[in-house]
Structure formats: structure tokens, C-alpha cells
Scaffold this active site. Structure first.
Site, short mmCIF file in Angstrom:
data_model
loop_
_atom_site.label_atom_id
_atom_site.label_comp_id
_atom_site.label_asym_id
_atom_site.label_seq_id
_atom_site.Cartn_x
_atom_site.Cartn_y
_atom_site.Cartn_z
N ASP A 1 1.13 -1.28 -0.35
CA ASP A 1 -0.27 0.34 -0.23
C ASP A 1 0.87 1.21 0.38
OD1 ASP A 1 0.95 -0.30 2.29
OD2 ASP A 1 -1.39 -0.22 3.54
N PHE B 1 6.37 2.50 -4.31
CA PHE B 1 7.73 2.58 -3.77
C PHE B 1 8.42 3.74 -4.71
CE2 PHE B 1 6.83 -2.08 -4.01
CZ PHE B 1 7.45 -2.58 -2.29
N HIS C 1 9.54 -8.77 1.05
CA HIS C 1 9.41 -7.98 1.20
C HIS C 1 10.46 -6.31 0.84
CE1 HIS C 1 7.70 -3.38 1.65
NE2 HIS C 1 6.64 -3.80 1.23
N TYR D 1 2.93 4.78 0.62
CA TYR D 1 3.36 5.50 2.04
C TYR D 1 2.38 5.92 2.73
CZ TYR D 1 8.22 4.59 -0.17
OH TYR D 1 9.26 3.88 -0.76
#
Length: 237
Positions: free
Chosen positions: A74, A87, A196, A76
Site C-alpha cells: 500500500d 515505492f 518485501h 507510504y
């Protein structure tokens, strides 16, 4: 019927996405999601990214140009960070730890020096769809909209890509992203799954069968694309 809250966003998409995702925007879950977000904002909650950027990944990278997909969890959840591309942060914003780890892997994999910024729009313009499984989040609460209904919409995005004849490299980073792999199995596309790139996952890498560090996603994606007769991605930032 598309909820009025989504009309402007749908109109702003490139025609190829608009035609492919029109039915997805009209799903009942999107009505519920629109009402949920309206209520959250009316209650004074800060929701990221800003409303005009919620579908920025689709706006920036037309369906017909997609060569690779980087799928995250999801956006930031701190002020000024989220820009609708997984990202990525705007120029001038401090680079988050997960993105620093992405930069390190890019350098180790492709010999590309880490940039001094965290903006990934160059990848988006290269045909890399920078998508999250949930497209909004409440300030300070990672994963807060994971059950709001976004997965049904982003699953449709993946299905649309999955049935296209042009081979695509899917980079699925983290548990939320890797759960979507079942939507793509049996297709001619490449699935590259790993943990991740977060520091927490990196700290547990010794006990993982699929750590992010050393996974070489960038060169492997390009090897696949070239083998399929497609242009590779210029990963330089």
C-alpha cells in the site's frame, strides 16, 4: 454505473486502461469503497496519496506499454511521501528504508549506482507499472485500507494484464503481493516472487526461502523480456 467519485479518475486514464477497466470501476465494491473514502475524509482523516494521485500508476503507464509490474502492499503513510506509484516518493523527499534496499539490489544486480532521490517516474515511463494491492492508506497506519475493497479492483488490473498476449514480468514483493500470484499462474508471463524490501523482512532474511536481497529481479526481468522478443527495461534512475 460508475460512482461519481470515480468519474474524473476514469476519464483521466489512458484510453487503453479506460476501456479495459470500465467494468471494474462499476463493480459494487467500488461504490462501497468510494463511500468509505468520502466518509473517512469527511471525518477529518488524512488519506494518502492525495485524491488526484490515487490512480497515478495507471495514468502514468498505459496498458499497451506495460513490460513489467512491481507490485507492493500500500502507499507510504507519512505526509509528502505517497505519489500513487509503488515505492516511489517525490523528488526532495527523504528516501524510505524499503526504497534504499531496492536501490542496493539494483546496484548489486545491474551495477546501477543508487540515485540521490527516490522518484521512480522514469521506471513508470519505461513501461513498469508501479502498482500497490491497496491504493490508499490512512496517515500513520500502514495497511489500514487493506480490507477496504481495493484488492478486488487491483486484482482486476492484474487479470487484464494476465490475458494480454504480450509477455510481462511481474515482480511480486512481500506477502500481500505474493498472494496475487494465483491470478497469474498458467499464463505466459514471468512471476518473480520475493520478500518485501523492508528492513524488517531483511532482518529475517536468514530464515527466509525467498529474501529480497540477492533475488536479482531487474536482470531476470530483462532476460525474460528479451527472450520473448520484447524490449528490456532501462532501470537507470
Amino acid at each position: 454505473m460508475v460512482h461519481p467519485a470515480w468519474s474524473a479518475a476514469l476519464d483521466a486514464l489512458p484510453p487503453c486502461w479506460r476501456g479495459a477497466l470500465g467494468p471494474a470501476f462499476a463493480m459494487p465494491v467500488m461504490d462501497r469503497l468510494a463511500e468509505f473514502l468520502l466518509a473517512e475524509r469527511a471525518a477529518g482523516k488524512a488519506i494518502y496519496p492525495p485524491e488526484p494521485l490515487v490512480f497515478a500508476a495507471l495514468q502514468r503507464t498505459p496498458l499497451a506499454q506495460v513490460k513489467a509490474v512491481i507490485l507492493g502492499q500500500d502507499p507510504y503513510h507519512r505526509p509528502g511521501q505517497a505519489m500513487g506509484l509503488s515505492f516511489s516518493v517525490p523528488p526532495g523527499v527523504r528516501i524510505p528504508p524499503s526504497l534504499r534496499n531496492i536501490h542496493r539490489e539494483l546496484a548489486a544486480d545491474c551495477g546501477i549506482a543508487a540515485p540521490a532521490h527516490g522518484c521512480l517516474t522514469r521506471w513508470a515511463d519505461e513501461g513498469v507499472l508501479l502498482l500497490n494491492t491497496a491504493l490508499t492508506v490512512e496517515e500513520g497506519k500502514a495497511g489500514s485500507h487493506a480490507r477496504a475493497g481495493w484488492h478486488e479492483f487491483t486484482d482486476e488490473v492484474l487479470r487484464v494484464l494476465g490475458v494480454r498476449p504480450d509477455p510481462v514480468a511481474f515482480l511480486l514483493w512481500g506477502g500481500h503481493a505474493r498472494k496475487r500470484a494465483e491470478l497469474l499462474r498458467g499464463t505466459p508471463h514471468l512471476l518473480l516472487e520475493s520478500d518485501h524490501p523492508s528492513p524488517l523482512a531483511a532482518a529475517q532474511a536468514a530464515r527466509s526461502a525467498s529474501p529480497f536481497a540477492g533475488s536479482r529481479p531487474f536482470s531476470r526481468a530483462n532476460d525474460f523480456l528479451r527472450a520473448q522478443g520484447r524490449d528490456s527495461v532501462d532501470w537507470r534512475l
